[in-house]
Design a protein around this motif. Structure first.
Motif, PDB file in Angstrom:
ATOM      1  N   LYS A   1       0.869  -1.179   0.000  1.00 30.66           N
ATOM      2  CA  LYS A   1       0.000   0.000   0.000  1.00 30.66           C
ATOM      3  C   LYS A   1       0.901   1.223   0.000  1.00 30.66           C
ATOM      4  O   LYS A   1       1.775   1.364   0.851  1.00 30.66           O
ATOM      5  CB  LYS A   1      -0.902   0.013   1.228  1.00 30.66           C
ATOM      6  CG  LYS A   1      -1.861   1.205   1.260  1.00 30.66           C
ATOM      7  CD  LYS A   1      -2.768   1.161   2.458  1.00 30.66           C
ATOM      8  CE  LYS A   1      -2.017   1.636   3.651  1.00 30.66           C
ATOM      9  NZ  LYS A   1      -2.788   1.867   4.839  1.00 30.66           N
TER      10      LYS A   1
ATOM     11  N   GLN B   1      -3.067   3.533  -2.387  1.00 27.97           N
ATOM     12  CA  GLN B   1      -3.307   2.665  -3.531  1.00 27.97           C
ATOM     13  C   GLN B   1      -2.448   1.414  -3.367  1.00 27.97           C
ATOM     14  O   GLN B   1      -1.298   1.492  -2.954  1.00 27.97           O
ATOM     15  CB  GLN B   1      -2.941   3.373  -4.840  1.00 27.97           C
ATOM     16  CG  GLN B   1      -3.797   4.593  -5.127  1.00 27.97           C
ATOM     17  CD  GLN B   1      -5.248   4.241  -5.343  1.00 27.97           C
ATOM     18  OE1 GLN B   1      -5.564   3.290  -6.034  1.00 27.97           O
ATOM     19  NE2 GLN B   1      -6.132   5.011  -4.740  1.00 27.97           N
TER      20      GLN B   1
ATOM     21  N   GLU C   1      -0.441  -1.830  -4.837  1.00 24.37           N
ATOM     22  CA  GLU C   1       0.225  -2.364  -6.016  1.00 24.37           C
ATOM     23  C   GLU C   1       0.875  -3.686  -5.635  1.00 24.37           C
ATOM     24  O   GLU C   1       1.197  -3.930  -4.475  1.00 24.37           O
ATOM     25  CB  GLU C   1       1.257  -1.395  -6.578  1.00 24.37           C
ATOM     26  CG  GLU C   1       2.450  -1.159  -5.684  1.00 24.37           C
ATOM     27  CD  GLU C   1       3.471  -0.226  -6.302  1.00 24.37           C
ATOM     28  OE1 GLU C   1       4.650  -0.614  -6.334  1.00 24.37           O
ATOM     29  OE2 GLU C   1       3.086   0.868  -6.731  1.00 24.37           O
TER      30      GLU C   1
ATOM     31  N   ASP D   1      -7.529  14.437  -6.172  1.00 27.25           N
ATOM     32  CA  ASP D   1      -6.543  13.378  -6.420  1.00 27.25           C
ATOM     33  C   ASP D   1      -5.183  13.957  -6.784  1.00 27.25           C
ATOM     34  O   ASP D   1      -4.145  13.465  -6.337  1.00 27.25           O
ATOM     35  CB  ASP D   1      -7.021  12.442  -7.530  1.00 27.25           C
ATOM     36  CG  ASP D   1      -8.171  11.548  -7.096  1.00 27.25           C
ATOM     37  OD1 ASP D   1      -8.467  11.487  -5.882  1.00 27.25           O
ATOM     38  OD2 ASP D   1      -8.781  10.923  -7.988  1.00 27.25           O
TER      39      ASP D   1
END
Length: 185
Positions: A32, A37, A39, A140
């Protein structure tokens, strides 16, 4: 008898050494990131060990880095009136890891994971068909900018600790930066 025991002992050492040399481990790691996010990446056992040490050090330094990044953000004239997105960031975290005995097996598992993720994303897109609003896109991008500043601050703190040596303790919540950096190396 002693020659026979010696031979069995030598044979055991040789077999153990050949198993260790032949069997390099690989890890499929779910990580994380700062922006929360997730991956997935493939790495060797040595790379995994370094990543784990880096994350432990970053976790200790993260609150100070976010505070410093927030000060830098507020001091920048371009960011006047834009709140710092530090509360949307978190230290990197290893969410899970799976050990594989060969690179081929780990690569196969990674490709299966990627395939499942793409199918999941496709299903969600068909189900929702949601487009991001301009406000969400702006938020974002602000979070990504804040994450970049925090990454730079963490790198600076780690580098400062590495230059200072192992006996230096900075005002970083009691973390001995130099010792922790040397463990990472």
């Amino acid at each position: 008898m002693s020659a026979q025991k010696w031979f069995v002992g030598v044979l055991g050492v040789i077999m153990t050494a050949s198993i260790v040399c032949a069997g390099e481990e690989f890890y499929l790691v779910r990580l994380k990131g700062y922006d929360k996010q997730v991956e997935v990446s493939l790495m060797s056992a040595a790379e995994f060990k370094v990543l784990d040490s880096e994350i432990k050090l970053e976790t200790k330094l993260f609150p100070k880095a976010v505070a410093d990044a927030g000060k830098e953000w507020r001091a920048d004239e371009l960011n006047k009136g834009i709140p710092f997105a530090g509360n949307k960031l978190s230290p990197r975290l290893i969410m899970g890891s799976t050990k594989y005995s060969s690179n081929d097996k780990a690569t196969e598992a990674l490709s299966k994971y990627d395939e499942l993720q793409s199918k999941k994303t496709e299903r969600e897109f068909k189900k929702k068909k949601v487009e991001k609003s301009k406000a969400q896109s702006k938020q974002d991008s602000e979070t990504a900018a804040a994450a970049e500043i925090v990454k730079a601050k963490l790198a600076s703190m780690i580098a400062k600790g590495a230059k200072a040596g192992t006996d230096v303790e900075e005002d970083l919540g009691g973390a001995k930066v130099g010792a922790a950096v040397n463990k990472v190396k």
